[in-house]
Motif scaffolding. Structure first.
Motif, short mmCIF file in Angstrom:
data_model
loop_
_atom_site.label_atom_id
_atom_site.label_comp_id
_atom_site.label_asym_id
_atom_site.label_seq_id
_atom_site.Cartn_x
_atom_site.Cartn_y
_atom_site.Cartn_z
N LYS A 134 0.96 -1.31 -0.02
CA LYS A 134 -0.09 0.02 -0.03
C LYS A 134 1.00 1.31 -0.09
N ASN A 135 2.07 1.36 0.69
CA ASN A 135 2.85 2.59 0.85
C ASN A 135 3.58 2.57 -0.39
N LEU A 136 4.05 1.67 -0.97
CA LEU A 136 4.60 1.65 -2.39
C LEU A 136 3.79 2.14 -3.51
N TYR A 137 2.52 1.47 -3.41
CA TYR A 137 1.34 2.13 -4.36
C TYR A 137 1.31 3.53 -4.18
N ALA A 138 0.98 3.88 -2.86
CA ALA A 138 0.66 5.33 -2.63
C ALA A 138 2.08 6.08 -2.95
N LEU A 139 3.18 5.71 -2.93
CA LEU A 139 4.50 6.44 -3.44
C LEU A 139 4.59 6.58 -4.89
N ARG A 140 4.05 5.52 -5.60
CA ARG A 140 4.11 5.62 -7.05
C ARG A 140 3.02 6.65 -7.58
N LEU A 141 1.90 6.51 -6.96
CA LEU A 141 1.03 7.62 -7.22
C LEU A 141 1.33 9.16 -7.22
N LEU A 142 2.18 9.47 -5.83
CA LEU A 142 2.68 10.63 -5.53
C LEU A 142 3.99 11.06 -6.56
N THR A 143 4.59 10.13 -6.77
CA THR A 143 5.91 10.47 -7.88
C THR A 143 5.25 10.61 -9.12
N ARG A 144 4.25 9.98 -9.69
CA ARG A 144 3.73 10.23 -11.01
C ARG A 144 3.11 11.26 -10.97
N GLN A 145 2.45 11.92 -10.07
CA GLN A 145 1.69 13.24 -10.07
C GLN A 145 2.63 14.05 -10.15
N HIS A 146 3.63 13.82 -9.42
CA HIS A 146 4.78 14.97 -9.63
C HIS A 146 5.33 15.31 -10.57
N GLN A 147 5.55 14.22 -11.44
CA GLN A 147 6.00 14.13 -12.74
C GLN A 147 5.17 14.85 -13.69
N ARG A 148 4.01 14.54 -13.59
CA ARG A 148 2.97 15.30 -14.40
C ARG A 148 2.86 16.78 -14.16
N LEU A 149 2.91 17.16 -12.84
CA LEU A 149 2.93 18.67 -12.62
C LEU A 149 4.38 19.30 -13.10
N GLN A 150 5.42 18.61 -12.88
CA GLN A 150 6.56 19.05 -13.25
C GLN A 150 6.57 19.42 -14.82
N GLU A 151 5.69 18.53 -15.60
CA GLU A 151 5.87 18.69 -17.07
C GLU A 151 4.92 19.91 -17.51
N LEU A 152 3.79 20.10 -16.55
CA LEU A 152 2.88 20.99 -16.98
C LEU A 152 3.66 22.42 -16.69
N ARG A 153 4.44 22.48 -15.59
CA ARG A 153 4.93 23.70 -15.34
C ARG A 153 6.12 24.11 -16.49
N THR A 154 6.80 23.11 -16.72
CA THR A 154 7.81 23.16 -17.86
C THR A 154 6.92 23.93 -19.08
N GLN A 155 5.97 23.46 -19.34
CA GLN A 155 5.25 23.84 -20.67
C GLN A 155 4.85 25.27 -20.52
N SER A 156 4.48 25.53 -19.13
CA SER A 156 4.05 26.97 -19.07
C SER A 156 5.08 27.83 -18.93
N THR A 157 6.34 27.56 -18.45
CA THR A 157 7.45 28.31 -18.57
C THR A 157 7.99 28.57 -19.87
N ASN A 158 8.04 27.55 -20.54
CA ASN A 158 8.22 27.66 -22.12
C ASN A 158 7.51 28.56 -22.84
N GLN A 159 6.09 28.50 -22.43
CA GLN A 159 5.29 29.41 -23.05
C GLN A 159 5.47 31.05 -22.67
N GLN A 160 6.02 30.97 -21.53
CA GLN A 160 6.23 32.24 -20.88
C GLN A 160 7.40 32.86 -21.80
N HIS A 161 8.32 32.05 -22.02
CA HIS A 161 9.55 32.22 -22.76
C HIS A 161 9.12 32.96 -24.31
N SER A 162 8.01 32.02 -24.85
CA SER A 162 7.68 32.14 -26.07
C SER A 162 7.11 33.58 -26.22
#
Length: 364
Positions: A134-162
């Motif tokens: 259960k803890n590893l499953y919860a950890l996987r959910l948290l790390t994957r959500q972190h990756q998704r948000l990090q990718e969205l943040r990168t998209q936004s900063t790229n859009q800012q630059h553009s």
């Protein structure tokens, strides 16, 4: 009855339905389909599946359920079967696809796929699936959500630059992007705190992850991803399996007199390769001894920095695997001492990157 060996239930899974095929194999290797059906992909359907299987299994023989990892649709039935003491195997979709092609099927539908899976489960010795804790499953959910948000943040900063360097600026959109990046930063900080708290409260994970974090280049987030995506390195019997799972295995392109380039397959868990990208740079930058020596060795031989950094990524993965599997304290000079003090391991001509790193890491 004695001529039969075992049963296998093939499950072709969609969002709403499970296409089921029950097959049996005899001592001559002949596979026979006993029955097929459809059930709903929800708990009431899983219960009826067990009842249906028990009704059609006339002999007391070993029984296995085989399914593909189809996004998240397979997880509920896999957990249900595991909780009811059933043997479950889960395949990557490409393995089942190539197996069905080898049988010469020209058509494709749910019934054929389920039948092919049941046949594959009988003809091959497939590993039994072990679910995440259960803890590893919860950890996987948290790390994957972190990756998704990090990718969205990168998209936004790229859009800012553009937007900043575009011919026509728009202040309204610029303000929206600034606020959006702030929200992403807050959410990422909250996720990192949740990951740290989950690990701190787990008496099993905490000491083992603390050992991995001692490797220069690996931080808490990168180690958390490695542990979550590999299910605590469960089910990997040797280094080759882990390297293949991560997509770092080297594919050759050679036939007759033709000798093409060798490169990593990238057919594996891309999240592992993504999270090891920056740690590889840091391991070399902060002079982690074995990673620094490997980087210099591969770069000297190939003249390609990125190939050397990929070798370091693979090294970090296997170092984490060795520490997790064997325990003990991290010794930065362990591999170099085993290889003969400060002496570098210099590859002979014709040595591939895969052979080089495998030879060095055999000391672990």
């Amino acid at each position: 009855m004695s001529s039969f060996l075992r049963y296998c239930v093939g499950l072709d899974i969609s969002k709403d339905k499970l296409q089921v095929c029950l097959s049996i194999i005899d001592q001559t290797g002949r596979v026979s389909v006993k029955a097929t059906t459809k059930v709903a992909n929800k708990p009431i359907g899983f219960a009826s599946l067990l009842t249906w299987v028990s009704r059609h299994c006339k002999f007391n023989l070993p029984l296995t359920y085989l399914m593909e990892s189809t996004g998240v649709y397979h997880e509920a039935v896999a957990w249900y079967l595991h909780q009811h003491d059933q043997s479950v195997s889960i395949l990557l979709p490409n393995k089942a696809k190539y197996y069905l092609k080898s049988l010469g099927y020209k058509s494709k539908n749910d019934k054929i796929d389920a039948q092919g899976l049941s046949r594959m489960g009988l003809e091959q010795q497939l590993p039994i699936w072990k679910p995440l804790s259960k803890n590893l499953y919860a950890l996987r959910l948290l790390t994957r959500q972190h990756q998704r948000l990090q990718e969205l943040r990168t998209q936004s900063t790229n859009q800012q630059h553009s937007l900043e360097y575009s011919a026509f600026d728009n202040g309204f959109i610029a303000k929206q992007l600034i606020n959006l990046v702030k929200v992403y930063d807050q959410q990422l900080t909250a996720l990192e705190a949740a990951i740290a708290q989950l690990i701190a409260e787990d008496s099993v994970l905490k000491p083992r992850i603390e050992q991995l974090v001692r490797i220069k280049g690996l931080a808490l987030l990168s180690v958390s991803v490695l542990v979550a995506e590999t299910n605590g390195f469960e089910g990997f019997t040797n280094q080759r399996h882990l390297v293949s799972y991560a997509g770092y295995d080297v594919g050759e392109n050679q036939s007759g007199n033709h000798s093409g380039k060798t490169r990593i397959s990238k057919k594996g868990n891309s999240r592992l390769r993504r999270i090891l990208h920056l740690p590889a740079f840091n391991a070399v930058r902060f002079n982690e001894p074995t990673c620094k020596a490997l980087y210099e060795c591969v770069y000297e031989r190939t003249g390609i920095k990125m190939k050397a950094y990929v070798a370091v990524q693979k090294r970090l993965l296997l170092m984490a695997y060795a520490l997790w599997r064997h325990g003990g304290d991290y010794d930065p000079l362990y591999l170099l001492n085993r290889a003969g003090g400060d002496k570098k391991i210099v590859p002979t001509s014709g040595t591939t990157q895969d052979q080089l790193t495998q030879a060095e890491l055999s000391y672990l």
